[in-house]
Write a protein that holds these residues in place. Structure first.
Motif, PDB file in Angstrom:
ATOM      1  N   ALA A 119       0.991  -1.096  -0.005  1.00 21.01           N
ATOM      2  CA  ALA A 119       0.093  -0.207   0.049  1.00 21.01           C
ATOM      3  C   ALA A 119       1.011   1.204  -0.077  1.00 21.01           C
ATOM      4  O   ALA A 119       0.285   2.467  -0.445  1.00 21.01           O
ATOM      5  CB  ALA A 119      -0.886   0.003   1.417  1.00 21.01           C
ATOM      6  N   LEU A 120       2.105   1.097   0.327  1.00 21.91           N
ATOM      7  CA  LEU A 120       2.977   2.471   0.485  1.00 21.91           C
ATOM      8  C   LEU A 120       3.582   2.599  -1.210  1.00 21.91           C
ATOM      9  O   LEU A 120       3.513   1.841  -2.011  1.00 21.91           O
ATOM     10  CB  LEU A 120       4.365   1.979   1.025  1.00 21.91           C
ATOM     11  CG  LEU A 120       4.260   1.616   2.419  1.00 21.91           C
ATOM     12  CD1 LEU A 120       5.591   1.399   3.119  1.00 21.91           C
ATOM     13  CD2 LEU A 120       3.569   2.990   3.414  1.00 21.91           C
ATOM     14  N   ASP A 121       3.442   4.097  -1.195  1.00 21.42           N
ATOM     15  CA  ASP A 121       4.060   4.593  -2.518  1.00 21.42           C
ATOM     16  C   ASP A 121       5.335   3.935  -3.093  1.00 21.42           C
ATOM     17  O   ASP A 121       5.453   3.630  -4.205  1.00 21.42           O
ATOM     18  CB  ASP A 121       3.718   6.002  -2.559  1.00 21.42           C
ATOM     19  CG  ASP A 121       2.414   6.468  -2.531  1.00 21.42           C
ATOM     20  OD1 ASP A 121       1.357   5.732  -2.824  1.00 21.42           O
ATOM     21  OD2 ASP A 121       2.103   7.661  -2.010  1.00 21.42           O
ATOM     22  N   ASN A 122       6.317   4.293  -2.281  1.00 24.88           N
ATOM     23  CA  ASN A 122       7.596   3.678  -2.627  1.00 24.88           C
ATOM     24  C   ASN A 122       7.993   2.221  -2.269  1.00 24.88           C
ATOM     25  O   ASN A 122       9.312   1.945  -2.394  1.00 24.88           O
ATOM     26  CB  ASN A 122       8.745   4.720  -1.932  1.00 24.88           C
ATOM     27  CG  ASN A 122       8.459   4.471  -0.190  1.00 24.88           C
ATOM     28  OD1 ASN A 122       7.437   3.594   0.269  1.00 24.88           O
ATOM     29  ND2 ASN A 122       9.406   5.344   0.294  1.00 24.88           N
ATOM     30  N   LYS A 123       6.796   1.516  -1.730  1.00 21.93           N
ATOM     31  CA  LYS A 123       7.323   0.110  -1.626  1.00 21.93           C
ATOM     32  C   LYS A 123       8.169  -0.350  -0.511  1.00 21.93           C
ATOM     33  O   LYS A 123       8.823  -1.332  -0.632  1.00 21.93           O
ATOM     34  CB  LYS A 123       7.441  -0.595  -2.637  1.00 21.93           C
ATOM     35  CG  LYS A 123       6.338  -0.462  -3.797  1.00 21.93           C
ATOM     36  CD  LYS A 123       5.039  -0.778  -3.478  1.00 21.93           C
ATOM     37  CE  LYS A 123       3.987  -0.598  -4.374  1.00 21.93           C
ATOM     38  NZ  LYS A 123       2.649  -0.784  -4.051  1.00 21.93           N
TER      39      LYS A 123
END
Length: 289
Positions: free
Chosen positions: A32-36
């Motif tokens: 779910a994080l943008d930068n993974k």
């Protein structure tokens, strides 16, 4: 009991189900994080590589451990234990044969006559998996074989990797068989409710074990621990594990191949081809419209 008080505590006590639940939450959060979270992913990848290397070192010593385990078992329980092993192996392969019949019947119901050439082209990959005791070794062969019976490459490329993680028919069959065998050999008889719960537990904990040699043994040990039984009891199946590993690897290949063909049929991605002997070579001919 599903939710760990602490992941460190769960790892220390080998609470495999709590570890799986924690991993699912962490994996979902990372996705779910943008930068993974690249640093965390790199750490996990490197940790996995280290553990696989440790497993490789352990497996190089496995023949000595298997010899010692068999010698101890025969010395304490007598030569009659060999007959018990024979019944265990025969029972497993008889059940696996029944599973193959069920898979063929399911393929025939969905695919019709196409089930026959399907099992024809996967014959070689299944034999390769059986002889090497590794379903991973047969992966490239399946990738090339299924398009010959009309399963489009994009379906194969999508379903097979998922199947190698989530559709391990042979490994599931072996884990349940081995766990029941171990408990009964030590005089522990599980109730029907406990056996059903064990099946559900193994369906969760056995995911992704196809790529790790002898990973089924780790899953069985975790299952024994979950039911309050000694991990050392795993030694009882070490001597015949390789014989059974051959069968379960071939079954994984058959199950995933059938799954790919069925998904292709459902999605309208199964090309019309003429039934032929795949050993003749060449591309299958198209049926007239």
């Amino acid at each position: 009991h599903l939710v760990p008080t602490s992941i460190v505590d769960a790892m220390a006590k080998n609470e495999i189900l709590q570890i799986v639940v924690f991993s699912l939450f962490v994996g979902t959060a990372v996705a779910a994080l943008d930068n993974k979270a690249p640093a965390i992913l790199l750490l996990v990848e490197q940790g996995a590589q280290i553990m696989l290397k440790v497993t490789e070192f352990v497996m190089k010593l496995a023949p000595l451990a298997i010899f010692a385990a068999l010698a101890s078992t025969i010395a304490t329980q007598g030569m009659s234990m060999l007959a018990v092993y024979g019944k265990f192996v025969l029972g497993f392969y008889a059940t696996m044969g029944l599973l193959w019949l069920v898979l063929f019947a399911a393929a025939f119901v969905v695919l019709g006559k196409r089930a026959v050439p399907l099992f024809g082209v996967i014959r070689t990959p299944a034999l390769l998996a059986f002889s090497t005791a590794s379903s991973e070794a047969a992966y490239p062969r399946i990738l090339d074989a299924l398009p010959k019976v009309g399963v489009r490459r994009r379906i194969v490329s999508f379903v097979l990797p998922l199947g190698y993680s989530f559709n391990l028919d042979g490994s599931m069959l072996y884990c349940t068989f081995a766990t029941i065998f171990i408990t009964q050999a030590h005089g522990v008889h599980l109730t029907v409710q406990q056996q059903i719960f064990m099946l559900l537990l193994l369906m969760v904990t056995s995911k992704g074990i196809a790529g790790v040699p002898r990973a089924s043994l780790v899953v069985i040990m975790a299952t024994l621990t979950y039911f309050g039984l000694p991990e050392a009891w795993i030694a009882l199946v070490l001597g015949v594990d390789h014989l059974l590993d051959m069968g379960r690897s071939a079954t994984n290949v058959v199950g995933n191949s059938v799954a790919a063909a069925v998904v292709a049929k459902w999605e309208g991605e199964l090309d019309d081809i003429e039934d032929q002997d795949p050993d003749l070579g060449g591309e299958p001919a198209k049926l007239p419209a």
